[in-house]
Design a protein around this motif. Structure first.
Motif, PDB file in Angstrom:
ATOM      1  N   ARG A 124      -5.152  -7.880  13.505  1.00  0.00           N
ATOM      2  CA  ARG A 124      -5.639  -6.779  12.680  1.00  0.00           C
ATOM      3  C   ARG A 124      -7.119  -6.918  12.330  1.00  0.00           C
ATOM      4  O   ARG A 124      -7.752  -5.937  11.939  1.00  0.00           O
ATOM      5  CB  ARG A 124      -4.803  -6.665  11.409  1.00  0.00           C
ATOM      6  CG  ARG A 124      -4.679  -7.931  10.583  1.00  0.00           C
ATOM      7  CD  ARG A 124      -3.804  -7.686   9.354  1.00  0.00           C
ATOM      8  NE  ARG A 124      -3.481  -8.925   8.667  1.00  0.00           N
ATOM      9  CZ  ARG A 124      -2.351  -9.605   8.847  1.00  0.00           C
ATOM     10  NH1 ARG A 124      -1.451  -9.164   9.701  1.00  0.00           N
ATOM     11  NH2 ARG A 124      -2.096 -10.713   8.170  1.00  0.00           N
ATOM     12  N   GLY A 125      -7.684  -8.111  12.485  1.00  0.00           N
ATOM     13  CA  GLY A 125      -9.099  -8.286  12.184  1.00  0.00           C
ATOM     14  C   GLY A 125     -10.022  -8.075  13.367  1.00  0.00           C
ATOM     15  O   GLY A 125     -11.246  -8.129  13.213  1.00  0.00           O
ATOM     16  N   SER A 157      -0.954  -8.181   2.490  1.00  0.00           N
ATOM     17  CA  SER A 157      -0.881  -9.636   2.406  1.00  0.00           C
ATOM     18  C   SER A 157      -0.928 -10.056   0.944  1.00  0.00           C
ATOM     19  O   SER A 157      -1.247  -9.252   0.059  1.00  0.00           O
ATOM     20  CB  SER A 157      -2.026 -10.298   3.168  1.00  0.00           C
ATOM     21  OG  SER A 157      -1.837 -10.166   4.559  1.00  0.00           O
ATOM     22  N   ASP A 189      -7.784 -14.625   8.754  1.00  0.00           N
ATOM     23  CA  ASP A 189      -7.507 -13.968   7.483  1.00  0.00           C
ATOM     24  C   ASP A 189      -7.592 -14.927   6.306  1.00  0.00           C
ATOM     25  O   ASP A 189      -8.206 -14.624   5.281  1.00  0.00           O
ATOM     26  CB  ASP A 189      -6.114 -13.324   7.506  1.00  0.00           C
ATOM     27  CG  ASP A 189      -6.084 -12.019   8.269  1.00  0.00           C
ATOM     28  OD1 ASP A 189      -7.132 -11.615   8.804  1.00  0.00           O
ATOM     29  OD2 ASP A 189      -5.009 -11.403   8.328  1.00  0.00           O
ATOM     30  N   GLN A 190      -6.958 -16.102   6.463  1.00  0.00           N
ATOM     31  CA  GLN A 190      -6.900 -17.020   5.320  1.00  0.00           C
ATOM     32  C   GLN A 190      -8.293 -17.448   4.855  1.00  0.00           C
ATOM     33  O   GLN A 190      -8.599 -17.435   3.669  1.00  0.00           O
ATOM     34  CB  GLN A 190      -6.057 -18.260   5.660  1.00  0.00           C
ATOM     35  CG  GLN A 190      -4.612 -17.977   5.983  1.00  0.00           C
ATOM     36  CD  GLN A 190      -4.368 -17.947   7.482  1.00  0.00           C
ATOM     37  OE1 GLN A 190      -5.306 -17.936   8.279  1.00  0.00           O
ATOM     38  NE2 GLN A 190      -3.103 -17.938   7.870  1.00  0.00           N
ATOM     39  N   PHE A 193     -10.392 -14.193   3.574  1.00  0.00           N
ATOM     40  CA  PHE A 193      -9.881 -13.666   2.304  1.00  0.00           C
ATOM     41  C   PHE A 193     -10.150 -14.640   1.155  1.00  0.00           C
ATOM     42  O   PHE A 193     -10.443 -14.230   0.034  1.00  0.00           O
ATOM     43  CB  PHE A 193      -8.387 -13.376   2.414  1.00  0.00           C
ATOM     44  CG  PHE A 193      -8.040 -12.210   3.312  1.00  0.00           C
ATOM     45  CD1 PHE A 193      -9.025 -11.455   3.909  1.00  0.00           C
ATOM     46  CD2 PHE A 193      -6.719 -11.879   3.553  1.00  0.00           C
ATOM     47  CE1 PHE A 193      -8.714 -10.383   4.731  1.00  0.00           C
ATOM     48  CE2 PHE A 193      -6.392 -10.811   4.365  1.00  0.00           C
ATOM     49  CZ  PHE A 193      -7.395 -10.056   4.962  1.00  0.00           C
ATOM     50  N   GLY A 231      -3.631 -14.644   2.095  1.00  0.00           N
ATOM     51  CA  GLY A 231      -3.603 -13.810   3.295  1.00  0.00           C
ATOM     52  C   GLY A 231      -2.358 -13.953   4.132  1.00  0.00           C
ATOM     53  O   GLY A 231      -2.417 -13.891   5.363  1.00  0.00           O
ATOM     54  N   SER A 233       1.272 -12.351   5.077  1.00  0.00           N
ATOM     55  CA  SER A 233       1.912 -11.041   5.056  1.00  0.00           C
ATOM     56  C   SER A 233       3.158 -11.006   4.172  1.00  0.00           C
ATOM     57  O   SER A 233       4.060 -11.835   4.317  1.00  0.00           O
ATOM     58  CB  SER A 233       2.293 -10.640   6.488  1.00  0.00           C
ATOM     59  OG  SER A 233       3.220  -9.573   6.477  1.00  0.00           O
ATOM     60  N   PHE A 287     -10.950  -6.120   3.508  1.00  0.00           N
ATOM     61  CA  PHE A 287      -9.497  -5.994   3.440  1.00  0.00           C
ATOM     62  C   PHE A 287      -8.947  -4.768   4.176  1.00  0.00           C
ATOM     63  O   PHE A 287      -7.736  -4.554   4.207  1.00  0.00           O
ATOM     64  CB  PHE A 287      -9.036  -5.973   1.982  1.00  0.00           C
ATOM     65  CG  PHE A 287      -9.207  -7.297   1.277  1.00  0.00           C
ATOM     66  CD1 PHE A 287      -8.362  -8.354   1.544  1.00  0.00           C
ATOM     67  CD2 PHE A 287     -10.237  -7.476   0.378  1.00  0.00           C
ATOM     68  CE1 PHE A 287      -8.527  -9.581   0.914  1.00  0.00           C
ATOM     69  CE2 PHE A 287     -10.420  -8.703  -0.256  1.00  0.00           C
ATOM     70  CZ  PHE A 287      -9.564  -9.753   0.015  1.00  0.00           C
ATOM     71  N   ARG A 289      -8.638  -4.322   7.229  1.00  0.00           N
ATOM     72  CA  ARG A 289      -7.803  -4.738   8.360  1.00  0.00           C
ATOM     73  C   ARG A 289      -6.317  -4.651   8.018  1.00  0.00           C
ATOM     74  O   ARG A 289      -5.474  -4.505   8.902  1.00  0.00           O
ATOM     75  CB  ARG A 289      -8.163  -6.153   8.789  1.00  0.00           C
ATOM     76  CG  ARG A 289      -7.859  -7.236   7.766  1.00  0.00           C
ATOM     77  CD  ARG A 289      -8.285  -8.614   8.232  1.00  0.00           C
ATOM     78  NE  ARG A 289      -9.734  -8.762   8.257  1.00  0.00           N
ATOM     79  CZ  ARG A 289     -10.350  -9.843   8.723  1.00  0.00           C
ATOM     80  NH1 ARG A 289      -9.665 -10.852   9.213  1.00  0.00           N
ATOM     81  NH2 ARG A 289     -11.664  -9.923   8.713  1.00  0.00           N
ATOM     82  N   GLN A 290      -5.989  -4.721   6.718  1.00  0.00           N
ATOM     83  CA  GLN A 290      -4.596  -4.642   6.300  1.00  0.00           C
ATOM     84  C   GLN A 290      -3.992  -3.274   6.599  1.00  0.00           C
ATOM     85  O   GLN A 290      -2.786  -3.146   6.791  1.00  0.00           O
ATOM     86  CB  GLN A 290      -4.481  -4.931   4.798  1.00  0.00           C
ATOM     87  CG  GLN A 290      -5.051  -6.274   4.363  1.00  0.00           C
ATOM     88  CD  GLN A 290      -4.299  -7.423   5.013  1.00  0.00           C
ATOM     89  OE1 GLN A 290      -4.523  -7.733   6.177  1.00  0.00           O
ATOM     90  NE2 GLN A 290      -3.401  -8.034   4.281  1.00  0.00           N
TER      91      GLN A 290
END
Length: 367
Positions: A124-125, A157, A189-190, A193, A231, A233, A287, A289-290
């Motif tokens: 998603r990113g 997330s 993501d982790q 974020f 991050g 889900s 964010f 991308r979520q």
């Protein structure tokens, strides 16, 4: 004799004019015929659906066939997509992992055939990587030129902490309690974020990278080696970590998305904690991308009819009762986002002011 010459000249002139008029009429007739044929061909192209009969569609998945995530979603889609495309082609799922699926995105953009027979589910990113990573990005594509076909869900997330642990509430964390949280690596993501929370909310989170995947991070949290994960889900956690959540050993304290999940009405949303206008724009860029949690894309340069057919087939598959029933049995969250909505979101993100982009890049580059 002079009279005869005058008559002859008159006849010659009349004949010349008649010839010219006749030629113009012929050209006009040819032009009208060509125009009619072009219009008919266009009407036929618009009215006749694209068919994939006799073809095989390769659905690439940008991650390895392990865990409970992109691979699970991709293989679920592959079982139903062909049923909803004209000609009922076979759809074969193939894993092509590497660089958080950026390698796959590069392949689809630069190498894949432009006929709709190769499509991909990517991270998603991916769409935002060139924007957030800037010159450090390994992307070889213009994200706005992909044909985005949609997303299997609108992801939410969370920020999860172990219990008991150094912090018991979000207020503890916002108050400056230092925590160590896991990450797979820079750009994921982790890590991104976590850096965003530190920058926008003033938290004191230390990102510990190098974990192969989310499962390994969660094991470290469960063993007390880490204090939490940023991050992860909710759609995956509610099934894959149901026991830990119900026992209270794993607690979600903050939602990381642009909108709340209907199952988490009492858990704060990150946007609720930010009031500054520019901060909100940076937050949306990071964010967003979520909102395209499991995106499906096709190469640039496809015929418009092929794009329409793929988008419609994808949308129809997502509303297939059998697919929905299977997703419910396996705990996969389906919340379809249309191709046009994803395309519009990507275009909007790339129109952000340079100052907003620069700040988001600085956050994403934080180690």
């Amino acid at each position: 004799m002079s009279t005869m010459r005058a008559v002859g000249a008159s006849i010659g002139a009349g004949t010349c004019v008649a010839s010219v008029l006749q030629g113009l009429q012929s050209l006009l007739a040819i032009g009208l015929t060509l125009l009619a044929l072009t219009a008919a061909a266009a009407a036929q192209a618009d009215g006749q659906p694209v068919s994939f009969a006799g073809k095989q569609i390769r659905l690439f998945i940008g991650y390895s066939p392990t865990g409970f995530g992109y691979d699970t979603y991709g293989r679920l889609l592959a079982r139903y997509l062909g049923k909803h495309l004209s000609g009922n082609p076979s759809v074969v799922p193939l894993n092509k992992p590497g660089a958080g699926s950026l390698n796959l995105a590069n392949y689809i953009y630069n190498v894949a055939p432009k006929d709709g027979t190769e499509i991909a589910i990517v991270g998603r990113g991916v769409a935002m990587d060139p924007l957030l990573a800037g010159s450090a990005s390994s992307s070889l594509f213009d994200a706005t030129r992909f044909n985005w076909l949609g997303s299997m869900n609108n992801e939410v997330s969370g920020f999860y902490i172990r219990q008991p642990g150094p912090a018991a509430t979000l207020q503890d964390i916002l108050g400056g309690k230092a925590l160590e949280v896991g990450a797979t690596g820079a750009g994921g993501d982790q890590q991104v974020f976590t850096a965003a929370l530190n920058s926008l909310l003033g938290t004191k989170l230390k990102s510990i990278g190098g974990y192969p995947g989310t499962n390994e991070i969660l094991l470290a949290v469960e063993r007390g080696e880490l204090d939490g994960i940023v991050g992860y889900s909710w759609g995956v956690a509610r099934s894959g970590n149901k026991d830990l959540l119900e026992s209270g050993k794993l607690k979600v304290v903050l939602q990381l998305a642009l909108a709340k999940h209907k199952e988490l009405p009492d858990v704060p949303l990150v946007g609720e904690l930010v009031s500054n206008g520019d901060d909100k724009k940076v937050l949306e860029l990071i964010f967003s991308r979520q909102s395209m949690g499991r995106p499906l894309l096709a190469p640039p340069g496809l015929d418009a009819g092929v794009v329409r057919a793929l988008r419609q087939g994808f949308a129809d598959a997502m509303s297939d009762p059998e697919l929905i029933a299977e997703s419910e049995r396996t705990g996969l969250e389906i919340n379809f986002v249309s191709g046009s909505d994803v395309q519009a979101l990507v275009a909007r993100l790339y129109q952000n002011p340079p100052t907003v982009v620069a700040r988001a890049q600085a956050i994403a580059a934080t180690k």
